[in-house]
Design a protein around this motif. Structure first.
Motif, PDB file in Angstrom:
ATOM      1  N   LEU A   1      -0.345   8.451   3.120  1.00 41.25           N
ATOM      2  CA  LEU A   1       0.048   7.451   4.114  1.00 41.25           C
ATOM      3  C   LEU A   1       0.214   7.737   5.656  1.00 41.25           C
ATOM      4  N   GLU A   2      -0.222   9.300   6.440  1.00 39.03           N
ATOM      5  CA  GLU A   2      -0.338   9.110   7.768  1.00 39.03           C
ATOM      6  C   GLU A   2      -1.838   7.956   8.233  1.00 39.03           C
ATOM      7  N   LYS A   3      -2.708   8.216   7.483  1.00 39.61           N
ATOM      8  CA  LYS A   3      -4.064   7.655   7.522  1.00 39.61           C
ATOM      9  C   LYS A   3      -3.468   6.228   6.968  1.00 39.61           C
ATOM     10  N   ILE A   4      -2.505   5.942   6.241  1.00 38.50           N
ATOM     11  CA  ILE A   4      -2.579   4.275   6.443  1.00 38.50           C
ATOM     12  C   ILE A   4      -2.065   3.444   8.216  1.00 38.50           C
ATOM     13  N   PHE A   5      -0.904   4.683   8.419  1.00 37.65           N
ATOM     14  CA  PHE A   5       0.211   4.461   9.422  1.00 37.65           C
ATOM     15  C   PHE A   5      -1.070   4.694  10.598  1.00 37.65           C
ATOM     16  N   ASP A   6      -2.014   5.591  10.541  1.00 38.65           N
ATOM     17  CA  ASP A   6      -2.755   5.504  11.728  1.00 38.65           C
ATOM     18  C   ASP A   6      -3.353   3.910  11.982  1.00 38.65           C
ATOM     19  N   ALA A   7      -3.491   3.180  10.588  1.00 37.31           N
ATOM     20  CA  ALA A   7      -4.595   1.967  10.640  1.00 37.31           C
ATOM     21  C   ALA A   7      -4.447   1.532  10.975  1.00 37.31           C
ATOM     22  N   VAL A   8      -2.367   1.190  10.737  1.00 35.41           N
ATOM     23  CA  VAL A   8      -1.385  -0.216  10.883  1.00 35.41           C
ATOM     24  C   VAL A   8      -1.651   0.164  12.956  1.00 35.41           C
TER      25      VAL A   8
ATOM     26  N   GLU B   1       0.501  -1.228  -0.149  1.00 32.48           N
ATOM     27  CA  GLU B   1       0.026   0.252   0.078  1.00 32.48           C
ATOM     28  C   GLU B   1       1.029   1.430  -0.253  1.00 32.48           C
ATOM     29  N   LEU B   2       1.668   1.438   0.841  1.00 30.88           N
ATOM     30  CA  LEU B   2       2.760   2.429   1.049  1.00 30.88           C
ATOM     31  C   LEU B   2       3.855   2.348  -0.745  1.00 30.88           C
ATOM     32  N   ARG B   3       3.528   1.567  -1.234  1.00 28.41           N
ATOM     33  CA  ARG B   3       4.679   1.091  -2.352  1.00 28.41           C
ATOM     34  C   ARG B   3       4.489   3.103  -3.197  1.00 28.41           C
ATOM     35  N   THR B   4       2.836   3.036  -3.909  1.00 33.76           N
ATOM     36  CA  THR B   4       2.022   3.908  -5.004  1.00 33.76           C
ATOM     37  C   THR B   4       2.284   5.402  -4.161  1.00 33.76           C
ATOM     38  N   PRO B   5       1.711   5.456  -2.795  1.00 34.83           N
ATOM     39  CA  PRO B   5       1.716   6.452  -2.244  1.00 34.83           C
ATOM     40  C   PRO B   5       3.418   7.557  -2.403  1.00 34.83           C
ATOM     41  N   LEU B   6       3.888   6.755  -2.315  1.00 32.89           N
ATOM     42  CA  LEU B   6       5.927   7.041  -2.032  1.00 32.89           C
ATOM     43  C   LEU B   6       5.945   7.340  -3.015  1.00 32.89           C
ATOM     44  N   ALA B   7       5.511   6.506  -4.114  1.00 37.64           N
ATOM     45  CA  ALA B   7       6.262   6.556  -5.575  1.00 37.64           C
ATOM     46  C   ALA B   7       5.350   8.099  -5.909  1.00 37.64           C
ATOM     47  N   ARG B   8       4.318   8.786  -5.725  1.00 35.60           N
ATOM     48  CA  ARG B   8       4.271   9.659  -6.650  1.00 35.60           C
ATOM     49  C   ARG B   8       4.278  11.462  -5.720  1.00 35.60           C
ATOM     50  N   LEU B   9       4.327  10.953  -4.270  1.00 34.65           N
ATOM     51  CA  LEU B   9       5.306  11.918  -3.328  1.00 34.65           C
ATOM     52  C   LEU B   9       6.764  12.524  -3.832  1.00 34.65           C
ATOM     53  N   LYS B  10       7.136  11.641  -4.140  1.00 43.55           N
ATOM     54  CA  LYS B  10       8.806  11.416  -4.251  1.00 43.55           C
ATOM     55  C   LYS B  10       8.953  11.888  -6.289  1.00 43.55           C
TER      56      LYS B  10
ATOM     57  N   SER C   1      -0.850  18.308  -4.118  1.00 45.80           N
ATOM     58  CA  SER C   1      -0.299  17.195  -4.188  1.00 45.80           C
ATOM     59  C   SER C   1       0.388  16.277  -3.344  1.00 45.80           C
ATOM     60  N   ALA C   2       1.771  17.015  -2.895  1.00 42.28           N
ATOM     61  CA  ALA C   2       2.030  15.798  -1.840  1.00 42.28           C
ATOM     62  C   ALA C   2       1.960  15.826  -0.337  1.00 42.28           C
ATOM     63  N   ILE C   3       1.259  17.070   0.213  1.00 41.19           N
ATOM     64  CA  ILE C   3       0.764  17.191   1.208  1.00 41.19           C
ATOM     65  C   ILE C   3      -0.709  15.196   1.347  1.00 41.19           C
ATOM     66  N   ASN C   4      -1.515  15.663   0.272  1.00 45.30           N
ATOM     67  CA  ASN C   4      -2.826  15.119  -0.155  1.00 45.30           C
ATOM     68  C   ASN C   4      -1.355  13.282  -0.139  1.00 45.30           C
TER      69      ASN C   4
END
Length: 306
Positions: free
Chosen positions: A281-288, A247-256, A273-276
């Motif tokens: 990513l923050e929501k994913i980490f909060d969920a985990v 799940e983190l691979r795509t948001p990280l690629a976009r952020l980069k 877009s980077a802030i979004n």
């Protein structure tokens, strides 16, 4: 060998051997009390009564009356009563009357155990007389006793057999304790070996179960259930980790990519877009993190229908 001696199983076996030896001594002591000590005390009391009566006869009625009573005592046989023995020696050392074959030369105020074997038609009859000696003021000696040959035989057998019985019991107990300690040690070593392999990373290992239904089998089953739960939990963590990484691979690629574009121009749109993506990513980490806390029982679970 040192490990065996310091093991709990060996200490338990040694304790069992000690308790067994103590119980054996208690049984032998009870046997001695009932079969030897109490009968001897009964005979002593009987001999003391007879001796006091005979002493009074000598003091009051004289030597002749004492001799007549001694002869009558020897001739009279009451069923169940033990054979009577005596020896009466006057003050000058002359034997006046005696059924004892021999006695100590020196005078002694107290108890003797004297051999009093008899012979009948060429056969020897063994007797042992428990004898009480009394010395009078004029130097005369009176020895009065009863036969205790049967009790003495039992006493000799018990004395010689006790050490043998204890030695055999302790030897067998120690051997049995050693074998029991080895058997228990093998089962404990199997659990320890499995634990070491699991600690090395092989979570598929299980404690061997012998299907005997004993305590070690129940312990092995419990440990195996625990290991299975641990393996399932770690597998779940791995699955979650894989999912999170995916799940983190795509948001990280976009952020980069957005950050790289922002560095070349069009800052506001790319930075937004980077802030979004960072929020995602923050929501994913909060969920985990929430899932981890719920599984650990540190998070209140609020349920609602969906």
């Amino acid at each position: 060998m040192k490990a065996l001696i310091h093991s709990l199983s060996f200490r338990l076996a040694s304790t069992y051997v000690g308790l067994f030896a103590a119980s054996l001594l208690l049984v032998l002591g009870s046997f001695y009390l009932v079969v030897i000590y109490l009968p001897l005390e009964t005979i002593k009391a009987e001999v003391q009564r007879e001796a006091r009566s005979l002493q009074n006869t000598y003091i009051v009625d004289g030597a002749q009356a004492l001799v007549e009573r001694l002869h009558a005592r020897t001739r009279v046989h009451v069923p169940g009563q033990r054979k009577a023995f005596h020896a009466f020696i006057d003050g000058k050392g002359h034997v006046i009357s005696a059924t004892l074959p021999s006695w100590p030369r020196r005078s002694f105020q107290g108890w003797w155990r004297l051999e009093a074997d008899d012979y009948l038609e060429g056969d020897e009859i063994d007797y042992e007389a428990l004898t009480l000696e009394h010395s009078f003021e004029d130097g005369a000696r009176l020895l009065v006793g009863r036969d205790i040959e049967d009790i003495s035989n039992i006493e000799e057998v018990l004395a010689s057999g006790t050490l043998v019985i204890l030695a055999v019991a302790l030897t067998v107990g120690l051997l049995g304790g050693g074998l029991m300690s080895l058997a228990i040690g093998r089962r404990i070593d199997a659990v320890s070996a499995t634990a070491r392999r699991v600690m090395a990373g092989d979570l598929s290992q299980r404690v061997p179960v012998r299907d005997s239904g004993d305590d070690f089998d129940r312990l092995a089953e419990t440990l195996n259930l625990m290991l299975a739960r641990i393996e399932e939990a770690l597998e779940a963590v791995r699955r979650v980790s894989d999912s999170v990484a995916h799940e983190l691979r795509t948001p990280l690629a976009r952020l980069k990519a957005d950050l790289e574009d922002a560095s070349g121009g069009g800052h506001e749109l790319r930075l937004s877009s980077a802030i979004n993506e960072a929020d995602r990513l923050e929501k994913i980490f909060d969920a985990v993190l929430r899932i981890a806390r719920i599984e650990a029982g540190r998070h209140d679970v609020v349920m609602r229908p969906v």
